[in-house]
Design an enzyme around this catalytic site. Structure first.
Site, PDB file in Angstrom:
ATOM      1  CB  ILE A  57      30.778 -93.945  33.480  1.00  0.00           C
ATOM      2  CG1 ILE A  57      31.611 -95.054  33.083  1.00  0.00           C
ATOM      3  CG2 ILE A  57      29.265 -94.354  33.816  1.00  0.00           C
ATOM      4  CD1 ILE A  57      31.610 -95.468  31.801  1.00  0.00           C
ATOM      5  CD  GLU A  73      24.668 -93.367  23.704  1.00  0.00           C
ATOM      6  OE1 GLU A  73      24.293 -94.482  23.306  1.00  0.00           O
ATOM      7  OE2 GLU A  73      24.356 -93.183  24.930  1.00  0.00           O
TER       8      GLU A  73
HETATM    9  C1  LIG Z   1      31.243 -86.730  28.039  1.00  0.00           C
HETATM   10  C2  LIG Z   1      31.229 -88.179  27.729  1.00  0.00           C
HETATM   11  C3  LIG Z   1      30.444 -88.926  28.168  1.00  0.00           C
HETATM   12  C4  LIG Z   1      30.358 -90.271  28.071  1.00  0.00           C
HETATM   13  N1  LIG Z   1      29.605 -91.300  28.762  1.00  0.00           N
HETATM   14  C5  LIG Z   1      29.662 -92.557  28.651  1.00  0.00           C
HETATM   15  C6  LIG Z   1      28.904 -93.360  29.387  1.00  0.00           C
HETATM   16  O1  LIG Z   1      28.001 -93.023  30.066  1.00  0.00           O
HETATM   17  N2  LIG Z   1      28.951 -94.858  29.144  1.00  0.00           N
HETATM   18  C7  LIG Z   1      30.255 -95.489  28.619  1.00  0.00           C
HETATM   19  O2  LIG Z   1      30.258 -96.550  28.427  1.00  0.00           O
HETATM   20  N3  LIG Z   1      30.768 -94.410  27.809  1.00  0.00           N
HETATM   21  C8  LIG Z   1      30.629 -93.210  27.695  1.00  0.00           C
HETATM   22  N4  LIG Z   1      31.441 -92.503  27.239  1.00  0.00           N
HETATM   23  C9  LIG Z   1      32.590 -92.902  26.186  1.00  0.00           C
HETATM   24  C10 LIG Z   1      32.397 -92.939  24.912  1.00  0.00           C
HETATM   25  O3  LIG Z   1      31.271 -93.715  24.277  1.00  0.00           O
HETATM   26  C11 LIG Z   1      33.639 -93.144  23.962  1.00  0.00           C
HETATM   27  O4  LIG Z   1      34.518 -92.038  24.289  1.00  0.00           O
HETATM   28  C12 LIG Z   1      33.721 -93.069  22.428  1.00  0.00           C
HETATM   29  O5  LIG Z   1      32.815 -94.476  22.375  1.00  0.00           O
HETATM   30  C13 LIG Z   1      35.090 -93.196  21.878  1.00  0.00           C
HETATM   31  O6  LIG Z   1      36.088 -94.217  22.580  1.00  0.00           O
HETATM   32  P1  LIG Z   1      37.196 -93.440  23.103  1.00  0.00           P
HETATM   33  O7  LIG Z   1      36.941 -92.456  23.493  1.00  0.00           O
HETATM   34  O8  LIG Z   1      38.108 -94.777  23.885  1.00  0.00           O
HETATM   35  O9  LIG Z   1      38.100 -93.298  21.320  1.00  0.00           O
HETATM   36  P2  LIG Z   1      38.915 -94.052  20.549  1.00  0.00           P
HETATM   37  O10 LIG Z   1      37.923 -95.450  20.430  1.00  0.00           O
HETATM   38  O11 LIG Z   1      40.058 -94.593  21.205  1.00  0.00           O
HETATM   39  O12 LIG Z   1      38.801 -93.391  19.134  1.00  0.00           O
HETATM   40  C14 LIG Z   1      39.569 -92.495  19.027  1.00  0.00           C
HETATM   41  C15 LIG Z   1      39.374 -92.216  17.523  1.00  0.00           C
HETATM   42  O13 LIG Z   1      39.783 -93.254  16.492  1.00  0.00           O
HETATM   43  C16 LIG Z   1      38.688 -93.321  15.699  1.00  0.00           C
HETATM   44  N5  LIG Z   1      38.310 -94.817  15.668  1.00  0.00           N
HETATM   45  C17 LIG Z   1      38.537 -95.851  16.382  1.00  0.00           C
HETATM   46  N6  LIG Z   1      38.158 -96.955  15.909  1.00  0.00           N
HETATM   47  C18 LIG Z   1      37.741 -96.795  14.663  1.00  0.00           C
HETATM   48  C19 LIG Z   1      37.515 -97.496  13.458  1.00  0.00           C
HETATM   49  N7  LIG Z   1      37.278 -98.849  13.503  1.00  0.00           N
HETATM   50  N8  LIG Z   1      37.386 -97.040  12.318  1.00  0.00           N
HETATM   51  C20 LIG Z   1      37.452 -95.554  12.167  1.00  0.00           C
HETATM   52  N9  LIG Z   1      37.801 -94.826  13.231  1.00  0.00           N
HETATM   53  C21 LIG Z   1      38.034 -95.343  14.225  1.00  0.00           C
HETATM   54  C22 LIG Z   1      37.366 -92.666  16.455  1.00  0.00           C
HETATM   55  O14 LIG Z   1      36.398 -92.390  15.611  1.00  0.00           O
HETATM   56  C23 LIG Z   1      38.077 -91.392  17.213  1.00  0.00           C
HETATM   57  O15 LIG Z   1      38.123 -90.468  16.327  1.00  0.00           O
HETATM   58  C24 LIG Z   1      31.362 -90.972  27.174  1.00  0.00           C
HETATM   59  C25 LIG Z   1      32.355 -90.183  26.618  1.00  0.00           C
HETATM   60  C26 LIG Z   1      32.517 -88.809  26.981  1.00  0.00           C
HETATM   61  C27 LIG Z   1      33.437 -87.763  26.470  1.00  0.00           C
END
Ligand SMILES: Cc1cc2nc3c(=O)[nH]c(=O)nc-3n(C[C@H](O)[C@H](O)[C@H](O)COP(=O)(O)OP(=O)(O)OC[C@H]3O[C@@H](n4cnc5c(N)ncnc54)[C@H](O)[C@@H]3O)c2cc1C
Length: 418
Positions: free
Chosen positions: A191, A398
């Site tokens: 977050i 996002e």
């Molecule tokens: C610096 C930073 C700031 C952030 N700030 C916030 C914030 O303020 N609030 C908040 O709520 N979140 C925040 N996030 C979280 C961010 O939104 C998530 O990291 C992002 O949505 C990806 O989720 P995940 O990391 O769990 O990856 P995962 O969902 O596990 O994805 C891993 C990989 O699988 C792929 N993948 C997953 N599902 C699919 C699909 N259906 N089809 C194809 N490919 C897929 C993804 O594209 C990715 O390549 C932040 C993240 C970072 C790194």
């Protein structure tokens, strides 16, 4: 602490090139609201692991930004502005184009600041602006929009990233006076502004829908709520001055008045919030890409090899041409999405397209800027390696690029693409 780029070094002819002026005549909306975030954000300068060089850069450039763009700051007021004692209005979704411009310009100077502001405005203020009652807006949005309180948005969890509907955090209602209390248990991961925000918007399961899927609601969570704490803060590839951390919710009790929007509407609200947030991340991507171009051009013009500027070699010149063209296209897409939002038109598809394209352009452009700098781009004497590290986040936050492609393809094909 990182080194400041050399001020004079005959081997590095770019050292005497002055930084480009910020806000190069951009005021297409004609009503650029430049929020003065300094008051609230100077704590970040003090507290975060940013280096002094970045801080000075930021202050100097934000100074020039406020001065040149507002056109209404006289010298006496200047120091007051710089100290952040004024609480100018920020564009909390009310003027999306102004907000995008402001984030892009901040990203152009300092990616971390761009992300802090993007998360604060789009994710922190956005849900309150979208779904808050007048009382909630008065109590929580006004202090945030005036820069006195930083906002954060807790959607992501360790098991719920791209699949944000997989939220495990729960909110249980207990009867009582004034509509009772919600008791929130769970945790949030990654977050932005964790530990810095005074108000968080968090999502939680409040039950199950008829089809068995989670009913998700949104809550306003003040940081001083008993049971709330910030867990681990992440060590990241880039954006080091922007805090990213875990929110721990252990029996957090908030009054019924802190339910944001109707019960069960949290998922729909956050989808809309993310649409707006994509414009912000797209703008940040444009700013970072522009910073890379700003650095690469003078370097290519002045660094000599084989007795001539490296920019006169097509191999380098064409990299610059591609960067400039792609950045312009990315900027147009982001501005267009912001403009559609401003006009109250459907902007979801445009925002996803803009974020997808701009973030990938940002990664390519920042990578190319390192290439143009050669070995000097790979070391920390020059800022381009920072731009490269910062830009990667824009392909992830996002909604990843893969998720943007899903959103776009579903809209265009009308099929349930998985
Ligand atoms: C610096 C930073 C700031 C952030 N700030 C916030 C914030 O303020 N609030 C908040 O709520 N979140 C925040 N996030 C979280 C961010 O939104 C998530 O990291 C992002 O949505 C990806 O989720 P995940 O990391 O769990 O990856 P995962 O969902 O596990 O994805 C891993 C990989 O699988 C792929 N993948 C997953 N599902 C699919 C699909 N259906 N089809 C194809 N490919 C897929 C993804 O594209 C990715 O390549 C932040 C993240 C970072 C790194």
């Amino acid at each position: 602490m990182k080194k400041k780029p050399p001020t004079s070094n005959p081997q590095h002819p770019t050292s005497n090139v002055s930084r480009p002026t910020l806000v190069s005549g951009i005021q297409p909306s004609g009503r650029l609201h430049l929020g003065n975030y300094l008051g609230a954000l100077k704590n970040f300068v003090d507290l975060q692991n940013s280096d002094k060089y970045d801080c000075y850069f930021f202050i100097a450039d934000l100074h020039s930004l406020t001065e040149s763009a507002s056109g209404r700051i006289n010298p006496k007021e200047k120091s007051k502005q710089i100290l952040g004692l004024t609480a100018d209005f920020i564009a909390a979704g009310l003027d999306p184009l102004a907000s995008a411009l402001a984030i892009a310009e901040r990203g152009r100077v300092w990616g971390s600041l761009g992300l802090i502001v993007a998360a604060h405005t789009s994710l922190g203020c956005g849900p309150l602006h979208l779904a808050g009652t007048p009382e909630q807006q008065q109590r929580y949005l006004v202090p945030m929009a005036s820069g006195r309180v930083i906002g954060g948005y807790g959607l992501t969890e360790s098991g719920a990233g791209s699949d944000a509907g997989g939220t495990r955090t729960t909110a249980r209602h207990e009867d009582g006076p004034d509509g009772g209390t919600w008791v929130i248990d769970g945790s949030k991961r990654f977050i932005t502004n964790a530990g810095q925000a005074g108000t968080y918007i968090v999502t939680a399961r409040t039950g199950d829908k008829d089809d068995g899927s989670a009913e998700i609601s949104a809550f306003i969570l003040p940081a001083d709520t008993p049971g709330f704490s910030v867990g681990r803060l992440e060590d990241k590839l880039g954006l080091h001055a922007s805090a990213t951390g875990e929110l721990l919710l252990d029996g957090c009790r908030v009054p019924a008045a802190n339910l944001l929007g109707a019960k069960g509407e949290g998922f729909r609200t956050f989808l809309k919030v993310l649409d707006g947030g994509r414009i912000s991340i797209g703008a940040l991507a444009v700013g970072l890409a522009q910073a890379a171009l700003d650095a690469a051009v003078p370097y290519a013009q002045t660094r000599e090899q084989f007795g001539r500027p490296i920019g006169s070699f097509q191999g380098v010149a064409f990299m610059i041409a591609d960067m400039a063209t792609e950045i312009e296209a990315a900027r147009s897409l982001v501005w267009k999405a912001a403009w559609l939002k401003d006009k109250g038109r459907d902007f979801g598809l445009a925002a996803a397209e803009a974020k997808l394209f701009a973030s990938e352009v940002s990664s390519r452009a920042t990578n190319a800027a390192i290439q143009v700098h050669g070995g000097y781009g790979y070391v920390t004497d020059y800022p381009v390696e920072r731009y490269f590290r910062d830009a990667k986040l824009t392909e992830i936050g996002e909604g990843t690029s893969q998720i943007q492609r899903l959103v776009i393809a579903r809209r265009i094909l009308g099929l349930r693409i998985v």
